[in-house]
Enzyme design. Sequence first.
Site, mmCIF file in Angstrom:
data_model
loop_
_atom_site.group_PDB
_atom_site.id
_atom_site.type_symbol
_atom_site.label_atom_id
_atom_site.label_comp_id
_atom_site.label_asym_id
_atom_site.label_seq_id
_atom_site.Cartn_x
_atom_site.Cartn_y
_atom_site.Cartn_z
ATOM 1 C CG PHE A 1 -5.392 -38.635 -10.052
ATOM 2 C CD1 PHE A 1 -4.566 -39.909 -9.778
ATOM 3 C CD2 PHE A 1 -5.474 -37.855 -9.481
ATOM 4 C CE1 PHE A 1 -3.709 -39.437 -8.772
ATOM 5 C CE2 PHE A 1 -4.762 -37.376 -8.409
ATOM 6 C CZ PHE A 1 -3.691 -38.261 -8.051
ATOM 7 C CG ASP B 1 -5.703 -35.780 -16.603
ATOM 8 O OD1 ASP B 1 -4.443 -35.745 -16.720
ATOM 9 O OD2 ASP B 1 -5.926 -35.688 -15.250
ATOM 10 C CE1 TYR C 1 3.119 -34.591 -10.734
ATOM 11 C CE2 TYR C 1 2.419 -32.173 -10.767
ATOM 12 C CZ TYR C 1 2.162 -33.469 -10.595
ATOM 13 O OH TYR C 1 0.745 -33.953 -9.937
ATOM 14 C CE LYS C 2 1.146 -37.476 -12.973
ATOM 15 N NZ LYS C 2 1.471 -37.971 -11.738
ATOM 16 N NE ARG D 1 1.474 -45.599 -10.187
ATOM 17 C CZ ARG D 1 1.201 -44.272 -10.117
ATOM 18 N NH1 ARG D 1 0.381 -43.854 -10.854
ATOM 19 N NH2 ARG D 1 1.873 -43.308 -9.475
HETATM 20 C C1 PLP Z 1 -4.361 -38.379 -14.066
HETATM 21 C C2 PLP Z 1 -4.030 -37.334 -12.964
HETATM 22 N N1 PLP Z 1 -4.574 -36.147 -13.075
HETATM 23 C C3 PLP Z 1 -4.350 -35.037 -12.036
HETATM 24 C C4 PLP Z 1 -3.250 -35.431 -11.126
HETATM 25 C C5 PLP Z 1 -3.164 -34.263 -9.924
HETATM 26 O O1 PLP Z 1 -2.280 -33.335 -10.481
HETATM 27 P P1 PLP Z 1 -1.945 -32.010 -9.332
HETATM 28 O O2 PLP Z 1 -1.711 -32.918 -8.121
HETATM 29 O O3 PLP Z 1 -0.830 -31.419 -10.229
HETATM 30 O O4 PLP Z 1 -2.964 -31.286 -9.191
HETATM 31 C C6 PLP Z 1 -2.683 -36.506 -11.192
HETATM 32 C C7 PLP Z 1 -1.377 -36.919 -10.192
HETATM 33 O O5 PLP Z 1 -0.780 -37.568 -10.450
HETATM 34 C C8 PLP Z 1 -2.824 -37.522 -12.045
HETATM 35 O O6 PLP Z 1 -2.198 -38.577 -12.056
#
Ligand code: PLP
Length: 423
Positions: free
Chosen positions: A133, A208, A233-234, A382
Amino acid sequence: MTLATSARSIDRATCEALDAADPLARFRDRFALPDGVVYLDGNSLGALPASTPAHVARVIAEEWGVGLIRSWNDAGWFDKPRALGDRIAPLIGAAPGEVVLGDSTSASLFQVAVAAARLRPGRRVIVSEAGNFPTDLYVLEAVQELLGEGAPLERRLISDAGPTLDDVLDDDVAVVVLTQVDYRTGRMLDLADVTRRVHEAGALMVWDLCHSVGAVPVDLNAADADFAIGCTYKYLNGGPGSPSFIWAAERHHDAARPAITGWHGHARPFEFGIGYEPADGITRFRVGTPQLLALAGLESSLDLWDEVDLAELREKSLRLTELFISLVDARLARWNVEVVTPRTSARRGSQVALRAEHGYPVMQALIARGVIGDFRAPDLMRFGFAPLYVSHADVWDAVDVLEHVLATEAWRDPGYARRGAVT
Ligand SMILES: Cc1ncc(COP(=O)(O)O)c(C=O)c1O
């Protein structure tokens, strides 16, 4: 007969029968999902638990409105990030006292990646994945600049096309940061195996877990990992903007020096001394005043998670994703819809990605018909399968509507080509 071999003979009644036998079906009514919606985006924003509005309203009216400043002590506000961390711990194979709630996932990654790299002084390389990400890569750039002396630390990125993890690991690697379940494809890495290889090179492993927690069983301590962060939040359904969690293996607590040294991570914050002294344990990863209203949403959803059997969760998740893949194979082949998610269940999280021409307008046409997934550039649709509220009949309905959208070319409506800021 497996779902894969029987897909052609599966009908909606078969899916309803699977729902009737589903031990997790009872959770569906604990969510406030709108009628007529098949919600397949819990991998991005989880659904609203039915108990959350009243809980958050009570925190606002009673703890804030009546308790006022007294609630820092009387309602346990000050310790809330630790208390809720202890409730997330069983979901990720962590021990009590190893998890704390933080800020955004991006900020929490900065907190732990700096701490991890500082535990490997002299090593000048950070490894991640090109398909990670993007926020992870952006945050790591800041870590490289902050910790590099003279020049930024080097970044090595692995990818499916190479180089592989084993290609890039050597005794200059300080930290490896990987996302266990890929946000686009849903591919899942073997936590224990990857961690072991990283440790063999003498590096530390940061995971992560944004698309893992609440989606698949995770056992960080069994894997002997070092640090982890993840969204709430997911799949955890904490609500939009609910804070991330931070996990650090207990063996690192005393030596760890996180990036941001705020007063809530201080050993004695209410002595207001002018020098920073880290608190004991995981508390040193805290920064400043916690987002208590956002934590209230998470607190309410964790009441549900206290009751969930993770083995049952995984079993249902795999049933749902396998059913979806089988139905897509059986019914959508003539439109060249490609399943890009691994078909081997051990390599799959709880989402499925489809590559299709015109994926963006097709997804908008689906959403307009009540089937909510999302789109990730350049060409992936998705679909997330949150086992607590997605049913087998939902899977059937989603593929049915998708087939209709493709067969009628309803997606050609120009309105579906318009892009919002969030896809
Ligand atoms: C794998 C991954 N890491 C980090 C994040 C980003 O998180 P945040 O916006 O809470 O910093 C996301 C957001 O969808 C994600 O999918």
